[in-house]
Design an enzyme around this catalytic site. Structure first.
Site, PDB file in Angstrom:
ATOM      1  N   ARG A 141       0.796  -1.218   0.000  1.00 32.49           N
ATOM      2  CA  ARG A 141       0.000   0.000   0.000  1.00 32.49           C
ATOM      3  C   ARG A 141       0.836   1.279   0.000  1.00 32.49           C
ATOM      4  O   ARG A 141       0.569   2.196  -0.779  1.00 32.49           O
ATOM      5  CB  ARG A 141      -0.928   0.048   1.225  1.00 32.49           C
ATOM      6  CG  ARG A 141      -2.186  -0.735   1.062  1.00 32.49           C
ATOM      7  CD  ARG A 141      -2.623  -1.302   2.384  1.00 32.49           C
ATOM      8  NE  ARG A 141      -1.687  -2.332   2.779  1.00 32.49           N
ATOM      9  CZ  ARG A 141      -1.834  -3.616   2.450  1.00 32.49           C
ATOM     10  NH1 ARG A 141      -2.878  -4.004   1.808  1.00 32.49           N
ATOM     11  NH2 ARG A 141      -0.926  -4.510   2.788  1.00 32.49           N
ATOM     12  N   THR A 142       1.834   1.358   0.882  1.00 29.96           N
ATOM     13  CA  THR A 142       2.563   2.624   0.992  1.00 29.96           C
ATOM     14  C   THR A 142       3.267   2.942  -0.318  1.00 29.96           C
ATOM     15  O   THR A 142       3.156   4.055  -0.841  1.00 29.96           O
ATOM     16  CB  THR A 142       3.560   2.574   2.165  1.00 29.96           C
ATOM     17  OG1 THR A 142       2.852   2.170   3.335  1.00 29.96           O
ATOM     18  CG2 THR A 142       4.193   3.925   2.417  1.00 29.96           C
ATOM     19  N   HIS A 181       5.761   6.089  11.267  1.00 28.47           N
ATOM     20  CA  HIS A 181       5.183   5.963   9.925  1.00 28.47           C
ATOM     21  C   HIS A 181       4.233   7.156   9.769  1.00 28.47           C
ATOM     22  O   HIS A 181       3.007   6.994   9.773  1.00 28.47           O
ATOM     23  CB  HIS A 181       4.445   4.625   9.828  1.00 28.47           C
ATOM     24  CG  HIS A 181       4.105   4.183   8.435  1.00 28.47           C
ATOM     25  ND1 HIS A 181       4.172   5.017   7.332  1.00 28.47           N
ATOM     26  CD2 HIS A 181       3.671   2.988   7.967  1.00 28.47           C
ATOM     27  CE1 HIS A 181       3.804   4.335   6.253  1.00 28.47           C
ATOM     28  NE2 HIS A 181       3.499   3.111   6.613  1.00 28.47           N
TER      29      HIS A 181
HETATM   30  C1  NCD Z   1       2.191  -1.003   8.063  1.00 29.02           C
HETATM   31  C2  NCD Z   1       3.710  -0.812   8.128  1.00 29.02           C
HETATM   32  O1  NCD Z   1       4.425  -1.072   7.154  1.00 29.02           O
HETATM   33  O2  NCD Z   1       4.123  -0.353   9.177  1.00 29.02           O
HETATM   34  N1  NCD Z   1       1.744  -1.200   6.750  1.00 29.02           N
HETATM   35  C3  NCD Z   1       1.441  -0.107   5.992  1.00 29.02           C
HETATM   36  O3  NCD Z   1       2.269   0.729   5.719  1.00 29.02           O
HETATM   37  N2  NCD Z   1       0.156   0.056   5.621  1.00 29.02           N
HETATM   38  C4  NCD Z   1       1.678  -2.011   9.015  1.00 29.02           C
HETATM   39  C5  NCD Z   1       2.244  -3.406   9.003  1.00 29.02           C
HETATM   40  O4  NCD Z   1       3.120  -3.762   8.230  1.00 29.02           O
HETATM   41  O5  NCD Z   1       1.754  -4.190   9.824  1.00 29.02           O
END
Ligand code: NCD
Length: 332
Positions: free
Chosen positions: A80-81, A159
């Site tokens: 997603r990111t 994050h």
């Molecule tokens: C998260 C991350 O990478 O910290 N994922 C994300 O960016 N949506 C959460 C995770 O990996 O559990």
């Protein structure tokens, strides 16, 4: 000529109008931590994100960032990111250098340091989104770079862009943040999304409930920030204790990759599962969120529940990252 006359300034700078800050103080800035955001900046980003949503829904894309290049440098897995940063840049007319499918194919595998990789990418790009397994790595990159670094996750640290989209989602779903009871469930120790979101929430008048196994409790440092902010806060091991009163249930995955002892991971990995039976006890307008990926914390049968907001949350990530990229590049 009289000396006084010679020294008379051409302009009286005090009379000049305030310069227009398109990016609300974010232009040219690194985005390393949520501590950089006050309510004014948050409102600004959220308003821009709403405009981005309208724009995408109406015409799909624009050329606001035409000619600009984003380097996406991911030393850890991501769906997603990375995808939303890429989609955000492309919907704004910019382009992307994607180093997201395994840095093993880049010179990192030849032993290149983060500093040199950053100093190389900034020769090509205008902004860098960085994900790295080491706590504090985003700040290290920012210390070397002359272009903005956006922290897309620094190990168990922060994050910030996820926290922005999480907070935006709460606001979009429930219309407000103040006055809400927000329960965070899962790996509160290593989950960087929880760390960033919790710190952002200390700026609001909310009640916080932290639900985790004993060994995955929220780090003391962040808990102290919550206490110092004067928020109503409680901890428990059991999600059943919070389900009836929560307005937001923010569920997270146990972060397997942060454990040094895998036997310990096995012990706690199935600690929570949100099921339709549990949802039946929650408020009718409760919102269930998850940064994703999920690995068993939310039963698939919950997905059809209108309160399940995690895929709407995913989409909000693109709007928030569009707003941030535009602000950082001074094009909002
Ligand atoms: C998260 C991350 O990478 O910290 N994922 C994300 O960016 N949506 C959460 C995770 O990996 O559990």
């Amino acid at each position: 000529m009289l000396v006084e006359e010679k020294l008379r300034p051409l302009f009286n700078f005090d009379d000049l109008p305030e310069p227009v800050h398109f990016g609300n103080g974010l232009t040219g800035q690194d985005i390393i931590s949520v501590s950089q955001f006050n309510p004014d900046k948050l409102d600004y980003i959220f308003a821009r994100a709403q405009e981005m949503r309208e724009l995408v829904e109406r015409i799909g894309s624009t050329d606001l960032l035409k000619g600009y290049v984003l380097a996406c440098l991911f030393y850890e897995p991501s769906t997603r990111t990375s995808a939303s940063f890429i989609a955000a840049m492309e919907r704004l007319g910019g382009s992307v250098i994607p180093i997201t499918q395994g840095v093993e194919f880049s010179s990192v595998s030849k032993g290149e340091t983060l500093a040199d990789t950053i100093r190389t990418l900034e020769q090509y790009a205008d902004v860098i989104a960085l994900r790295h397994p080491k706590l504090g790595s985003a700040q290290v990159a920012a210390d070397y770079a002359n272009i903005p670094i956006i922290n897309a996750g620094d190990g168990p640290g922060e994050h910030p862009t996820q926290a922005l989209l999480d907070l935006f989602t709460i606001k979009e779903e429930l219309g407000r943040i103040n006055g809400l009871k927000i329960a965070m469930v899962g790996d509160l120790r290593y989950g960087r999304t929880v760390h960033s979101l919790t710190q952002l929430l200390t700026q609001y008048d909310v009640s916080l409930r932290f639900v985790s196994p004993e060994i995955l409790r929220l780090p003391m440092k962040i808990m102290n920030q919550v206490i110092d902010a004067g928020l109503d806060v409680r901890e428990t091991h059991d999600v059943a204790d919070v389900i009836e009163n929560a307005d937001v249930l923010y569920v997270t995955r146990v972060q397997k990759e942060r454990f040094t002892d895998l036997a310990q991971y096995e012990e706690v990995k199935n600690h929570h599962e949100i099921t339709p039976e549990l949802m039946a006890r929650a408020k009718q307008n409760m919102v269930i969120m998850h940064p994703l990926p999920r690995v068993g914390e939310i039963h698939y049968a919950v997905d059809d529940d209108p309160r399940a907001a995690y895929f709407r949350q995913v989409k909000n990530g693109m709007y928030i990252r569009m707003a941030l990229l535009a602000a950082v590049l001074g094009k909002a």
